[in-house]
Motif scaffolding. Structure first.
Motif, PDB file in Angstrom:
ATOM      1  N   TYR A 159      10.856   0.973   4.034  1.00  9.06           N
ATOM      2  CA  TYR A 159      12.036   1.811   4.253  1.00  9.06           C
ATOM      3  C   TYR A 159      12.266   2.746   3.064  1.00  9.06           C
ATOM      4  O   TYR A 159      12.557   3.936   3.242  1.00  9.06           O
ATOM      5  CB  TYR A 159      13.273   0.949   4.495  1.00  9.06           C
ATOM      6  N   PHE A 163      12.324   6.832   3.062  1.00 14.19           N
ATOM      7  CA  PHE A 163      13.435   7.532   2.419  1.00 14.19           C
ATOM      8  C   PHE A 163      12.903   8.572   1.434  1.00 14.19           C
ATOM      9  O   PHE A 163      13.325   9.744   1.436  1.00 14.19           O
ATOM     10  CB  PHE A 163      14.312   6.494   1.716  1.00 14.19           C
ATOM     11  N   GLU A 195      15.779  -1.962   9.434  1.00 10.75           N
ATOM     12  CA  GLU A 195      16.242  -1.364   8.177  1.00 10.75           C
ATOM     13  C   GLU A 195      16.639   0.103   8.381  1.00 10.75           C
ATOM     14  O   GLU A 195      17.633   0.569   7.817  1.00 10.75           O
ATOM     15  CB  GLU A 195      15.151  -1.465   7.112  1.00 10.75           C
ATOM     16  N   GLY A 199      20.330   1.803   7.809  1.00 10.93           N
ATOM     17  CA  GLY A 199      20.535   2.977   6.988  1.00 10.93           C
ATOM     18  C   GLY A 199      21.303   4.065   7.725  1.00 10.93           C
ATOM     19  O   GLY A 199      22.194   4.705   7.169  1.00 10.93           O
ATOM     20  N   SER A 202      24.907   3.157   8.011  1.00 13.95           N
ATOM     21  CA  SER A 202      25.624   3.293   6.741  1.00 13.95           C
ATOM     22  C   SER A 202      25.670   4.740   6.265  1.00 13.95           C
ATOM     23  O   SER A 202      26.108   5.013   5.144  1.00 13.95           O
ATOM     24  CB  SER A 202      24.951   2.423   5.674  1.00 13.95           C
ATOM     25  N   VAL A 204      23.293   6.678   5.335  1.00 10.52           N
ATOM     26  CA  VAL A 204      22.443   6.920   4.175  1.00 10.52           C
ATOM     27  C   VAL A 204      21.698   8.240   4.365  1.00 10.52           C
ATOM     28  O   VAL A 204      21.176   8.527   5.441  1.00 10.52           O
ATOM     29  CB  VAL A 204      21.442   5.765   3.984  1.00 10.52           C
TER      30      VAL A 204
END
Length: 495
Positions: A159, A163, A195, A199, A202, A204
């Motif tokens: 993950y 990212f 994951e 993300g 949230s 992200v």
């Protein structure tokens, strides 16, 4: 069109070129100019390099990124994860659905010849081949302790890779994103997908446009995966009615990790009958000599685990042809998986020949062209590295339920002649999820007349698919059919 034809063609060509044009903000030096052994122009741009996921001296994951040959600015981005644990994603690039095919050249160990693959998955998608976890393929770490890992850590590391990768290639953030994998990728894919979903939930940044995932012949659930082998062997006519009935009577549906002596003896008898088969595809020959076997690297395994009598007694020994798809498990909550105890002594997996990949990827010019670190840093490239790995994620069924319930599309596919992870077990667990059937079992076709396999669609965007005549690595056995279902599913079309 008359006199307007040249103008029309020119205008159309400009339109196509504009659609294909995409400015890629890749890291400096990531572009691959040419592949050694290929006397042709690459049909799209290729990039490769490393992404650090744990600090300056920590894990460096190697990726190979193939830009779509069709419309890179709009086509999906697919991350492909090879199984193992510890097998290189470059195996799928070379042997399955990469943009080039590799032809073996005599004498043994000579550089292979490369030619373009008309069934490459890059025909319809941007695709990232990743060596994960650290220690697989060209990926490495400056910390030896990083070669002891597990499902959860691998998902987190991958993950972080994603990212950071999208920071390097931000122009692809708007593209639909999918995760795909096979074999032990049946664990890698849903745990990573979980994951990614966390993300997104949230908020992200960067926000990944995650749409779905694919799993081919994937490890999922011990009960379903392992218990299907004997019924598969019987259904394929590989063991007798009498022996199968004895196994059923003695084992009560549990053919693995059993302490019942009468069950074990019957299973061992069946394994003797099956031992000369190529379990990765029972239709294909198995040549068990050293020239047709793959080399396993033990360089990353702590010395205490390599030839320890204590370790060998603690971990049950099984047929080596189950290889990379059937991890051995010890008892307990955090079950240590040491996939290769028997192989660490012989150094080989039978029925699989890795000559082409090993020769090409260890060539100095190839490593330089692919921007891979030299052997003194990243080690020798081998198809599968023996890592010290902990299987700590449990059954994948709960992951599939959670993901599909959230609306994430899932394609679960199986080569129907794989005896490592038989389609019968996969068919059983997809049915056991309990979703309503919305597309009843039916054949699907790669062309107008030939049945390519069978399909069953469930509620919540879950699809189970078989590929007729394929084994554990579907695209290697049935490249045309694989591209067909891959492209249709990515486009949201009925398979």
């Amino acid at each position: 069109m008359g006199n307007n034809a040249p103008l029309f063609i020119t205008t159309l060509s400009i339109y196509v070129l504009l659609r294909l044009a995409l400015t890629i903000s890749a890291p400096e030096g990531a572009l691959i100019e040419q592949l050694p052994g290929l006397n042709a122009t690459l049909p799209s741009k290729h990039y490769s390099g490393y992404v650090s996921v744990s600090g300056t001296n920590g894990k460096k994951l190697f990726y190979y990124f193939v830009v779509s040959e069709r419309n890179p600015s709009e086509d999906p981005v697919v991350l492909f994860l090879e199984g193992g644990q510890g097998c290189s994603g470059m195996a799928a690039f070379i042997y399955q659905h990469g943009p080039v095919n590799f032809k073996k050249v005599k004498p043994r160990g000579s550089m292979p010849k490369l030619h373009l693959n008309k069934y490459s998955w890059s025909k319809v998608s941007n695709i990232i081949y990743l060596d994960s976890p650290a220690g697989a393929g060209y990926s490495y770490s400056g910390n030896e302790s990083d070669y002891s890992t597990g499902d959860r850590q691998t998902a987190l590391d991958t993950y972080i890779f994603l990212f950071e990768w999208f920071k390097l290639y931000p122009e692809f953030l708007k593209n639909p994103f999918y995760i795909a994998g096979e074999s032990y990728g049946g664990v890698y894919v849903p745990t990573l997908a979980s994951e990614v979903v966390k993300g997104i939930g949230s908020n992200v940044k960067p926000m990944i446009n995650f749409k779905g995932y694919m799993v081919g012949n994937g490890i999922t659930n011990t009960k379903f995966d392992h218990s299907s082998v004997m019924s598969f062997a019987h259904g394929m006519g590989l063991i007798s009615d009498d022996l199968y009935q004895e196994i059923v009577a003695e084992c009560n549906g549990t053919y693995f990790n059993t302490f019942k002596s009468t069950c074990k003896s019957k299973v061992e008898k069946a394994n003797l009958v099956l031992e000369d088969l190529n379990r990765f595809n029972i239709l294909e020959p198995c040549n068990p000599g050293p020239e047709d076997s793959i080399k396993i690297s033990t360089a990353l395994v702590p010395e205490s685990l390599r030839k320890s009598e204590k370790t060998e007694r603690a971990l049950p020994v099984r047929d080596s042809r189950l290889g990379r798809a059937w991890p051995l498990r010890s008892r307990g909550r955090n079950r240590i998986v040491h996939t290769w105890p028997q192989l660490l002594q012989s150094g080989l997996i039978k029925c699989i020949d890795d000559e082409v990949a090993t020769t090409w990827l260890n060539n100095e010019a190839v490593r330089k062209a692919l921007h891979a670190e030299n052997e003194s840093v990243a080690g020798e490239w081998v198809l599968c590295s023996a890592l010290h790995y902990v299987s700590d994620s449990g059954s994948m069924i709960r992951y599939h339920k959670q993901l599909t319930y959230l609306g994430i599309r899932a394609l679960i596919y199986s080569g129907d002649h794989d005896m490592v992870v038989p389609f019968t077990g996969t068919q059983a667990w997809t049915r056991a999820i309990g979703y309503k059937i919305v597309d009843e079992w039916r054949p699907w076709y790669a062309d107008e007349h030939q049945v390519a396999g069978y399909n069953q669609g469930y509620d919540n965007n879950l699809t189970f698919l078989t590929i007729k005549g394929a084994g554990h690595t579907v695209a290697a056995d049935k490249p045309k059919e694989a591209l067909e279902f891959y492209s249709r599913w990515l486009e949201g079309k009925r398979i």
